[in-house]
Design a protein around this motif. Structure first.
Motif, PDB file in Angstrom:
ATOM      1  N   TRP A   1       9.304  -1.537  -8.157  1.00 27.80           N
ATOM      2  CA  TRP A   1       8.468  -2.724  -7.960  1.00 27.80           C
ATOM      3  C   TRP A   1       9.287  -3.999  -8.086  1.00 27.80           C
ATOM      4  CZ3 TRP A   1       5.019  -5.371  -5.879  1.00 27.80           C
ATOM      5  CH2 TRP A   1       4.582  -6.597  -6.405  1.00 27.80           C
TER       6      TRP A   1
ATOM      7  N   LYS B   1       8.894   3.534 -11.094  1.00 23.46           N
ATOM      8  CA  LYS B   1       7.961   2.640 -10.394  1.00 23.46           C
ATOM      9  C   LYS B   1       8.243   1.182 -10.747  1.00 23.46           C
ATOM     10  CE  LYS B   1       3.072   1.571  -9.758  1.00 23.46           C
ATOM     11  NZ  LYS B   1       1.665   1.931 -10.060  1.00 23.46           N
TER      12      LYS B   1
ATOM     13  N   GLU C   1       6.235  12.061 -16.526  1.00 25.44           N
ATOM     14  CA  GLU C   1       5.390  10.923 -16.166  1.00 25.44           C
ATOM     15  C   GLU C   1       6.006   9.612 -16.642  1.00 25.44           C
ATOM     16  OE1 GLU C   1       0.960  12.990 -16.219  1.00 25.44           O
ATOM     17  OE2 GLU C   1       1.845  12.212 -18.071  1.00 25.44           O
TER      18      GLU C   1
ATOM     19  N   ALA D   1       2.055   6.580  -7.258  1.00 22.59           N
ATOM     20  CA  ALA D   1       0.803   6.792  -7.980  1.00 22.59           C
ATOM     21  C   ALA D   1       1.085   7.633  -9.213  1.00 22.59           C
ATOM     22  CB  ALA D   1      -0.219   7.484  -7.079  1.00 22.59           C
ATOM     23  N   VAL D   2       0.773   7.121 -10.386  1.00 25.02           N
ATOM     24  CA  VAL D   2       1.040   7.801 -11.646  1.00 25.02           C
ATOM     25  C   VAL D   2      -0.252   7.974 -12.404  1.00 25.02           C
ATOM     26  CG1 VAL D   2       2.277   7.696 -13.854  1.00 25.02           C
ATOM     27  CG2 VAL D   2       3.363   6.852 -11.766  1.00 25.02           C
ATOM     28  N   ASP D   3      -0.460   9.167 -12.941  1.00 24.61           N
ATOM     29  CA  ASP D   3      -1.649   9.434 -13.736  1.00 24.61           C
ATOM     30  C   ASP D   3      -1.574   8.640 -15.026  1.00 24.61           C
ATOM     31  OD1 ASP D   3      -3.872  10.392 -14.913  1.00 24.61           O
ATOM     32  OD2 ASP D   3      -3.131  12.445 -15.222  1.00 24.61           O
TER      33      ASP D   3
ATOM     34  N   GLU E   1       2.185   1.799  -3.520  1.00 27.03           N
ATOM     35  CA  GLU E   1       1.199   2.354  -4.439  1.00 27.03           C
ATOM     36  C   GLU E   1       0.990   3.840  -4.198  1.00 27.03           C
ATOM     37  OE1 GLU E   1      -0.109   1.114  -7.017  1.00 27.03           O
ATOM     38  OE2 GLU E   1       0.593  -0.952  -6.804  1.00 27.03           O
ATOM     39  N   GLN E   2       0.999   4.240  -2.941  1.00 26.59           N
ATOM     40  CA  GLN E   2       0.833   5.664  -2.637  1.00 26.59           C
ATOM     41  C   GLN E   2       2.025   6.485  -3.094  1.00 26.59           C
ATOM     42  OE1 GLN E   2       0.058   5.873   1.564  1.00 26.59           O
ATOM     43  NE2 GLN E   2      -1.936   4.848   1.412  1.00 26.59           N
ATOM     44  N   GLU E   3       3.209   5.934  -2.955  1.00 27.31           N
ATOM     45  CA  GLU E   3       4.420   6.675  -3.321  1.00 27.31           C
ATOM     46  C   GLU E   3       4.553   6.817  -4.826  1.00 27.31           C
ATOM     47  OE1 GLU E   3       9.312   6.332  -2.853  1.00 27.31           O
ATOM     48  OE2 GLU E   3       7.965   4.906  -1.848  1.00 27.31           O
TER      49      GLU E   3
ATOM     50  N   GLN F   1       0.829  -1.208   0.000  1.00 33.75           N
ATOM     51  CA  GLN F   1       0.000   0.000   0.000  1.00 33.75           C
ATOM     52  C   GLN F   1       0.862   1.256   0.000  1.00 33.75           C
ATOM     53  OE1 GLN F   1      -2.586  -0.417   3.387  1.00 33.75           O
ATOM     54  NE2 GLN F   1      -3.814  -2.053   2.434  1.00 33.75           N
TER      55      GLN F   1
END
Length: 653
Positions: free
Chosen positions: A578, A574, A567, A544-546, A540-542, A537
């Motif tokens: 990951w 990310k 972006e 977060a990509v549009d 995902e918060q760190e 979690q």
């Protein structure tokens, strides 16, 4: 040498770690009608009710009455390589002669090789055993002429030969698939010149046992929902039946006419043979290659677990074409066999290399296009001299096979044990050391029964199988019988039949300490998963990509605005983060699972806990269906991942 000394001293009726050796190969007929005496011992009674020898005590059965008939408290299993009549001195069309292994040059009286002489004696042995399960190898099947009346019609399917169908009344059977039978028949037409369909079979007594292979008992149904198993194709629910491997899952049959015929009045006997779901496999492993035998055994264990679940017991019986000596990779299937010494490893590796060279030479000789010139290399297999040591590369490959078997046994949670049977075949050695050895028959233990039981109290079965008695082998025969070789006037096949009597021992439901351990284990698993969920979690918060704004269309085909360079760089960061996080999470789970070592009992408990948690959070049935199919397909090739291993690799999905 120990066996020869024992035979020189006379008939051996000794005890093997609490396992008795029967006086004859007909003792199973009495075990079906045993009674329990007032002192709690198992007293054998013959068909007239006269009690005989006292059997083993302490089989874990609770009896309410002083004397209670317990006809089906033992599970009796017989395995027999019949020596198919087509394999007796056939002329190989590739060479125009008889292969050495099929010539039986050591047999002095040719009449003992005639099928008309051998078949009635084989049937008599099978009938007298009254075994609950009979595993056969080298059965020569015949066309099913019961409706057409024409045994030569190639359109008719193959079935069990009539002498077995008619002679083994009260038994049902399973044989290889028709496609597998047609394949071996075509091979024999090509090589031997006649339609001979040969393979394995399993027979079981229908009064004591029943199938346990319906959709509701499929492991897919146990791990998700029954709808998933019902959605599987029928060909996926049951393993492919090959000519050298026939499998079936059976369980005890409740009640029945047989129980009433024996005068059963109590609930204990009314339940029939008390046997949990058990996978039986009749095996005939490769005769020349240890690597092939390892693959075949691995596939059998993987298929047993993938199709029938981790809770089912396993009984493997048949001609394994291996003595399971400590230096053999196949011996690692029984973790109770002592670890091999360096010398034992080298000796078994060297013998296998000579076998492979011999097989390659035979294959080359049988090929009309082969080069018949002599060579140090034999089809890629080095022709080792009798006292020559394997090379470093050859020993490395040999050790890799050892490691593979160990991994498969642990991954399949198959805590196998070998029944103490002894030598079952006597023939001249394939690699005689001197001229005297070329004619002298040497005993070899090639036929085995390997069995396992659920290794943990959390598994579905609360019983285990324990070997109580075995049929006599060549170890108990006089030296003259061994020196004569098989087949003989006393043995109608080139293998002795083997028989094992199991006690189905009920286990306790555990104690407080065991429950405390399981609860602690659940908490440890939950703690790992909760901590990892928090890290996911936070990730995902760190990162977060549009994903871009939709400008036209719907769903996957919708057009999105183009991302900016910033972006795109964020997405790359990310993905890299990951990958690093996934490795860390997997390593954390791997270290936790590795802390259990190779303790199959503890690993089974861990599997059960993880499976229960996974089942509770599974919602996408379609995805599970695909996963089940992939597991079954992989099992056929010998690949199987335990629930704990799947848990480790969960993030890769």
């Amino acid at each position: 040498e120990r066996g020869r000394r024992a035979r020189a001293e006379g008939r051996v009726e000794g005890d093997r770690s609490g396992v008795k050796v029967c006086a004859s190969r007909e003792a199973f007929a009495e075990w079906d009608e045993s009674v329990v005496g007032t002192d709690g011992t198992d007293v054998v009674a013959d068909r007239n009710g006269h009690s005989g020898a006292t059997r083993c005590e302490g089989d874990g059965i609770d009896d309410d009455d002083d004397v209670e008939r317990r006809a089906r408290r033992r599970l009796n299993v017989v395995s027999y390589n019949l020596l198919a009549p087509a394999y007796v001195r056939p002329v190989d069309r590739r060479t125009g002669g008889v292969q050495k292994f099929a010539a039986f040059d050591w047999v002095r009286d040719d009449r003992v090789l005639e099928w008309s002489t051998r078949q009635p004696r084989i049937l008599e042995t099978l009938q007298a055993s009254r075994a609950h399960v009979v595993c056969l190898q080298e059965v020569q099947f015949e066309r099913d002429s019961r409706t057409e009346g024409n045994t030569e019609d190639p359109a008719l399917p193959y079935t069990l030969p009539s002498w077995l169908r008619n002679g083994m009344q009260g038994y049902s059977w399973r044989i290889p698939s028709q496609s597998a039978l047609q394949e071996i028949a075509a091979r024999n037409v090509r090589v031997l010149g006649f339609d001979a369909c040969i393979g394995n079979a399993i027979l079981w007594r229908t009064d004591a046992l029943q199938l346990a292979e319906n959709a509701a008992e499929h492991p897919a149904a146990a791990s998700t929902e029954t709808a998933v198993a019902d959605g599987l194709k029928s060909s996926m629910r049951f393993p492919r039946q090959a000519t050298n491997r026939v499998m079936i899952c059976l369980k005890g049959r409740p009640g029945g006419a047989a129980a009433a015929a024996l005068g059963a009045t109590t609930a204990a006997l009314a339940s029939g043979l008390w046997l949990p779901r058990t996978v039986f496999a009749s095996l005939h492993l490769d005769a020349t290659s240890e690597a092939s035998r390892v693959r075949q055994l691995s596939s059998t264990l993987a298929v047993a677990r993938a199709y029938y679940g981790r809770g089912a017991q396993i009984v493997l019986a048949g001609d394994l074409n291996s003595e399971l000596k400590p230096g053999s990779p196949l011996a690692r299937s029984d973790r109770r066999i002592a670890a091999p010494s360096d010398l034992q490893l080298a000796q078994e590796c060297a013998e296998q290399l000579r076998f492979k060279a011999l097989a390659a030479a035979s294959k080359r000789a049988n090929s009309s296009k082969a080069d018949t010139s002599s060579s140090e290399e034999d089809g890629g297999h080095r022709a080792l001299a009798v006292n020559e040591a394997p090379s470093l590369e050859e020993m490395t490959e040999w050790m890799n096979l050892h490691d593979h078997v160990r991994r498969v046994v642990v991954e399949c949670r198959a805590d196998l044990a070998k029944a103490p049977i002894g030598a079952t075949r006597s023939a001249p050695p394939p690699f005689p050391v001197d001229s005297d050895d070329q004619e002298r028959c040497i005993p070899a233990a090639l036929d085995h029964v390997l069995h396992s039981a659920p290794a943990s109290a959390v598994d579905e079965a609360k019983e285990r199988l324990e070997v109580r008695e075995v049929w006599p082998s060549l170890d108990q025969a006089p030296s003259s019988v061994v020196d004569e070789g098989l087949p003989s006037s006393d043995a109608p096949s080139d293998h002795l039949p083997i028989g094992v009597s199991f006690a189905v021992v009920r286990r306790g439901d555990g104690n407080g300490a065991g429950e405390h351990y399981l609860e602690e284990l659940r908490e440890r698993v939950e703690l790992i998963e909760d901590n990892q969920e928090k890290r996911l979690q936070a990730f995902e918060q760190e990162f977060a990509v549009d994903g871009g704004e939709e400008v036209a269309g719907k769903g996957k085909k919708a057009l999105r605005r183009r991302r900016s360079p910033e972006e795109i760089e964020a997405v790359r960061r990310k993905r890299a983060a990951w990958k690093e996080l996934r490795v860390a999470l997997e390593e954390e789970r791997r270290e936790f699972v590795s802390s259990f070592g190779n303790d199959i009992g503890r690993l089974c408990e861990l599997d059960a806990i993880i499976e229960k948690k996974t089942r509770a959070r599974t919602s996408r049935i379609g995805a599970v269906k695909i996963e089940v199919k992939s597991v079954l397909d992989a099992a056929e090739s010998g690949e199987y991942s335990s629930i704990a291993t799947q848990w480790i690799n969960e993030f890769a999905k």
